[in-house]
Design a protein around this motif. Structure first.
Motif, PDB file in Angstrom:
ATOM      1  N   LEU A  68       0.835  -1.201   0.000  1.00  0.00           N
ATOM      2  CA  LEU A  68       0.000   0.000   0.000  1.00  0.00           C
ATOM      3  C   LEU A  68       0.872   1.255   0.000  1.00  0.00           C
ATOM      4  O   LEU A  68       0.577   2.220  -0.721  1.00  0.00           O
ATOM      5  CB  LEU A  68      -0.921  -0.014   1.215  1.00  0.00           C
ATOM      6  CG  LEU A  68      -2.159   0.880   1.176  1.00  0.00           C
ATOM      7  CD1 LEU A  68      -3.025   0.546  -0.040  1.00  0.00           C
ATOM      8  CD2 LEU A  68      -2.959   0.734   2.458  1.00  0.00           C
ATOM      9  N   TYR A 244      -5.352   1.154  -4.901  1.00  0.00           N
ATOM     10  CA  TYR A 244      -5.595   1.138  -3.453  1.00  0.00           C
ATOM     11  C   TYR A 244      -6.690   0.136  -3.099  1.00  0.00           C
ATOM     12  O   TYR A 244      -6.579  -0.614  -2.121  1.00  0.00           O
ATOM     13  CB  TYR A 244      -6.006   2.536  -2.971  1.00  0.00           C
ATOM     14  CG  TYR A 244      -4.956   3.601  -3.185  1.00  0.00           C
ATOM     15  CD1 TYR A 244      -3.616   3.348  -2.941  1.00  0.00           C
ATOM     16  CD2 TYR A 244      -5.314   4.877  -3.636  1.00  0.00           C
ATOM     17  CE1 TYR A 244      -2.654   4.330  -3.139  1.00  0.00           C
ATOM     18  CE2 TYR A 244      -4.356   5.864  -3.829  1.00  0.00           C
ATOM     19  CZ  TYR A 244      -3.030   5.579  -3.585  1.00  0.00           C
ATOM     20  OH  TYR A 244      -2.081   6.543  -3.780  1.00  0.00           O
ATOM     21  N   ILE A 248      -6.010  -3.203  -0.636  1.00  0.00           N
ATOM     22  CA  ILE A 248      -6.754  -3.278   0.627  1.00  0.00           C
ATOM     23  C   ILE A 248      -7.694  -4.482   0.637  1.00  0.00           C
ATOM     24  O   ILE A 248      -7.773  -5.221   1.630  1.00  0.00           O
ATOM     25  CB  ILE A 248      -7.539  -1.975   0.864  1.00  0.00           C
ATOM     26  CG1 ILE A 248      -6.575  -0.811   1.102  1.00  0.00           C
ATOM     27  CG2 ILE A 248      -8.490  -2.122   2.048  1.00  0.00           C
ATOM     28  CD1 ILE A 248      -7.242   0.548   1.147  1.00  0.00           C
TER      29      ILE A 248
END
Length: 481
Positions: A68, A244, A248
């Motif tokens: 990330l 992203y 995640i």
């Protein structure tokens, strides 16, 4: 480079890849390549047995955090480089043509070997499942070629069709993982709910290096967010959001699912259970908490999970060869775009032939499709892709140091440096444990590591000796050597 603002007349003058995938479509492609059900039902039990046992959930989160942070610079750079080839384009933009071609060679090696590895695992799984339910008992390589034919057909067509197929398969396998995790948590597992799996002591127990090795391997396919820049509706917005979201989603899904598997046996007993049942710990958990029918469904869906990964990697490789050809570093014919489907159809066909040859070699050698084909090639892919990502981190830092386009400190300097350092640590741990990953042979490990190094050096040398200038519009090849 095809910018998001390119005019229709310019597009007509130089046909490019076409598609209309958005954030959801790209996230499907990335997660499909990660093959969640395969990771949870196939890799996780071995990761628990050989790695840090109950620390598997926090290991997935550690890798997700590293990726990330890396994604911050990666996504930021996507606004400047919307070139099919992603890592290759980014390294070229930041470090120059020679390292860029070295990175491209490594990426092609990584994706090719991981796809061939999955063909071995998928074919073996298919053969077992078909025979179990009363079908013909055929050699594994027959099923490998059947799967290859289906992948070739979908890969030849528009990326939108492939995305729809992956979307259906992916939603089904994620739903099954979520249901299994929910069932374990609702029933409190074997000895009640505890969060010891998320503590530092759990992470550092046993062999965290081996656990990290399996965890990072479960994220391979991560680059797909930027590979499809030419085929997205709005690359400047779509790529960062998709990046992203994908990291995640994968990280949380793996962490929760592995936590459920740990709780199902108990934090103190799960490593022993995984060592006793490395092939079917998750399936046994499904049978206990959801019933025998659910376990059978999960077994069958392992095949669709592996198929989704095969299709995702096929698409990625075809687009890499397209990008190299468009930049003048591969036969020009590979840059061809299908007039109707808007796909890199020639690159797709070449990829199919490459996979066919490699699988045929292992089949004729009498290799085991899992212990040799899958294990060896997956190990090579993991190390090669980590090397590419480290190079990309460096390229992002250098690019923004020279560019005045974006002055945000966190996005262009701090996050890329931290992400790169994290990836260096993970790479060192993986190489240290590489012998274990490919089956315990030190000689074989050295041969494979040397092959990875030679691949990068060969690509770099090609960049040095090539006298071809970048064709106008192909920005990924434009920086000087």
């Amino acid at each position: 480079m095809i910018e998001s603002t390119i005019s229709s007349s310019a597009a007509a003058a130089r046909p490019g890849l076409r598609g209309s995938i958005g954030v959801t479509g790209i996230v499907f492609l990335v997660i499909a390549a990660a093959a969640p059900l395969t990771a949870v039902a196939g890799s996780l039990p071995v990761m628990i047995a050989l790695g840090n046992g109950p620390g598997a959930p926090v290991t997935y989160l550690v890798v997700a955090v590293v990726l990330l942070v890396f994604s911050v610079g990666y996504a930021t750079m996507s606004s400047s480089v919307t070139e099919t080839g992603a890592f290759y384009a980014y390294v070229t933009k930041g470090l120059g043509r020679s390292p860029g071609l070295g990175a491209a060679a490594l990426a092609l090696l990584a994706y090719t070997t991981v796809q061939v590895a999955i063909y071995g695992l998928a074919a073996s799984t298919t053969a077992t499942v078909v025979a179990r339910f009363g079908g013909p008992d055929l050699p594994w390589w027959v099923w490998a070629f059947v799967l290859m034919g289906i992948v070739a057909l979908l890969g030849y067509r528009s990326i939108d069709l492939g995305t729809k197929v992956l979307g259906v398969l992916l939603l089904a396998e994620i739903a099954l993982i979520v249901v299994l995790s929910g069932a374990v948590l609702l029933r409190g597992g074997a000895h009640g709910i505890d969060v010891s799996s998320f503590t530092p002591s759990a992470f550092f127990s046993g062999s965290p290096g081996i656990a990290l090795m399996f965890a990072i391997g479960s994220f391979i396919g991560f680059e797909a967010t930027a590979i499809y820049s030419d085929e997205t509706k709005d690359p400047a917005r779509t790529i960062p959001v998709a990046t992203y979201t994908a990291v995640i989603t994968i990280g949380v899904l793996y962490a929760v699912a592995s936590w459920a598997v740990v709780l199902a046996s108990g934090s103190g007993d799960v490593q022993a259970a995984a060592r006793a049942h490395p092939a079917d710990l998750t399936l046994t958990t499904a049978s206990e908490y959801l019933g025998a029918v659910a376990a059978d469904v999960m077994t069958v869906m392992l095949i669709t999970s592996l198929f989704a990964a095969l299709l995702a990697f096929h698409n990625a490789i075809a687009r890499y060869t397209h990008a190299l050809a468009r930049g003048g570093f591969a036969p020009r014919r590979l840059a061809a775009v299908h007039p109707r489907h808007g796909s890199p159809h020639v690159g797709s066909l070449v990829q199919t032939v490459t996979a066919l040859v490699l699988v045929a070699v292992f089949a004729m050698a009498g290799a085991d499709p899992v212990l040799q084909l899958f294990t060896w090639m997956a190990g090579v892919a993991t190390v090669a892709m980590l090397a590419v990502m480290v190079l990309t981190s460096l390229a992002i830092v250098v690019y923004f140091a020279r560019s005045d386009g974006d002055r945000r400190l966190w996005h262009t300097k701090v996050a890329p440096v931290l992400g790169g350092l994290g990836l260096c640590v993970v790479t060192a741990l993986v190489i240290t444990n590489f012998t274990t990953l490919i089956g315990g042979s030190r000689i074989l490990a050295d041969v494979f590591l040397a092959m990875i190094a030679c691949t990068f050096l060969t690509g770099t040398l090609l960049g040095r000796v090539s006298g071809r200038p970048a064709r106008r519009g192909d920005s990924a090849t434009s920086p000087p050597r």
